[in-house]
Scaffold this active site. Structure first.
Site, mmCIF file in Angstrom:
data_model
loop_
_atom_site.group_PDB
_atom_site.id
_atom_site.type_symbol
_atom_site.label_atom_id
_atom_site.label_comp_id
_atom_site.label_asym_id
_atom_site.label_seq_id
_atom_site.Cartn_x
_atom_site.Cartn_y
_atom_site.Cartn_z
ATOM 1 N N GLY A 106 -4.143 3.753 7.437
ATOM 2 C CA GLY A 106 -4.174 5.210 7.358
ATOM 3 C C GLY A 106 -2.807 5.859 7.260
ATOM 4 C CG LEU A 150 -16.471 4.947 -4.145
ATOM 5 C CD1 LEU A 150 -15.487 6.099 -4.304
ATOM 6 C CD2 LEU A 150 -17.275 5.072 -2.866
ATOM 7 C CG HIS A 161 -4.416 1.637 -8.106
ATOM 8 N ND1 HIS A 161 -5.328 0.793 -7.504
ATOM 9 C CD2 HIS A 161 -3.711 0.883 -8.986
ATOM 10 C CE1 HIS A 161 -5.192 -0.428 -8.017
ATOM 11 N NE2 HIS A 161 -4.219 -0.396 -8.907
ATOM 12 C CB THR A 220 -13.765 8.526 -13.948
ATOM 13 O OG1 THR A 220 -12.850 7.456 -14.172
ATOM 14 C CG2 THR A 220 -13.079 9.859 -14.227
ATOM 15 C CG LEU A 222 -11.795 -0.214 -9.681
ATOM 16 C CD1 LEU A 222 -12.212 0.495 -8.401
ATOM 17 C CD2 LEU A 222 -11.818 -1.726 -9.497
HETATM 18 C C1 GAR Z 1 -1.979 1.959 -0.084
HETATM 19 O O1 GAR Z 1 -0.931 1.213 -0.627
HETATM 20 C C2 GAR Z 1 -2.917 2.411 -1.188
HETATM 21 O O2 GAR Z 1 -2.271 2.722 -2.401
HETATM 22 C C3 GAR Z 1 -3.773 1.181 -1.349
HETATM 23 O O3 GAR Z 1 -3.999 0.707 -0.042
HETATM 24 C C4 GAR Z 1 -2.894 1.089 0.780
HETATM 25 C C5 GAR Z 1 -3.432 1.836 1.980
HETATM 26 O O4 GAR Z 1 -2.452 2.053 2.947
HETATM 27 N N1 GAR Z 1 -4.987 1.487 -2.032
HETATM 28 C C6 GAR Z 1 -5.636 0.640 -2.823
HETATM 29 O O5 GAR Z 1 -5.258 -0.496 -3.033
HETATM 30 C C7 GAR Z 1 -6.886 1.207 -3.459
HETATM 31 N N2 GAR Z 1 -7.427 0.294 -4.403
HETATM 32 P P1 GAR Z 1 -2.704 3.105 4.108
HETATM 33 O O6 GAR Z 1 -4.071 2.781 4.738
HETATM 34 O O7 GAR Z 1 -1.596 2.836 5.098
HETATM 35 O O8 GAR Z 1 -2.660 4.474 3.535
#
Ligand code: GAR
Length: 193
Positions: free
Chosen positions: A13, A98, A114, A146, A149
């Site tokens: 988070g 999703l 991403h 969208t 993915l």
């Molecule tokens: C982040 O690096 C985000 O870009 C990635 O997960 C991490 C979450 O970190 N998201 C993805 O890979 C989505 N496919 P966080 O929980 O510390 O924000």
């Protein structure tokens, strides 16, 4: 008109925390009538849930393991989200694919971050794949979600160098620190439209 933001997380988070901090520091409530109304997770053990609670934000869990299909999970997740009447739903490290029905329900108000320079490297293991491909730069992308993915319209990107000694972990750390700047900025831009 109040603008409720609901943030979905699966893990630490840190992006959610950056958004919550920006909302306060940049006075989103006063300027846009916007507030982070809730943080929801598909994983009960997500560390970000406790961080959100510490900030006085409502939290909730919709555990995907309790559902027999993606559709059933997404229906329950949408009900939990819609209880907060959001004008924006923010995916912040939310690691679930999703369904098209879910995405359609939130058309125009669902964004994701991403950890790659899309359209390069959709999906998982983005940092190792960028290193393996010999990329000299990497980064992160905020985009509208969208049905396909990691393919929605791009709202903002941040670029970092890939250094010769980088591992996936060191590159991830460099990208993540830029995510914390990029995501709040992109959301503020969305609110100011
Ligand atoms: C982040 O690096 C985000 O870009 C990635 O997960 C991490 C979450 O970190 N998201 C993805 O890979 C989505 N496919 P966080 O929980 O510390 O924000």
């Amino acid at each position: 008109m109040p603008s409720n933001i609901v943030i979905l997380i699966s893990g630490s988070g840190s992006n959610m925390t950056a958004i919550v901090r920006a909302a306060a520091a940049r006075r989103w409530q006063a300027r846009f009538g916007a507030r982070v109304a809730a943080v929801l997770s598909n994983r009960p053990e997500a560390a970000g849930l406790a961080l959100a609670r510490e900030q006085g934000i409502a939290t909730g869990v919709v555990d995907h393991k309790a559902f027999g299909s993606r559709e059933a999970f997404d229906t329950a997740l949408a009900a939990a989200i819609d209880a907060h009447a959001p004008s924006l739903v923010v995916l912040a490290g939310f690691m679930r694919i999703l369904t098209p029905g879910f995405v359609a329900h939130y058309a125009g108000r669902l964004v994701n971050i991403h950890p790659s320079l899309l359209p390069a490297f959709p999906g998982l293991n983005t940092h190792q794949r960028a290193i393996d491909a010999g990329c000299k730069v990497a980064g992160a992308t905020v985009h509208e979600v969208t049905a396909e993915l990691d393919h929605g319209p791009i709202l903002a990107q941040a670029v970092v160098p890939v250094l010769p000694e980088d591992t996936a972990a060191t590159l991830a750390e460099r990208v993540l620190s830029q995510e914390h700047r990029l995501y709040p900025q992109a959301i503020e831009h969305w609110l100011a439209r």
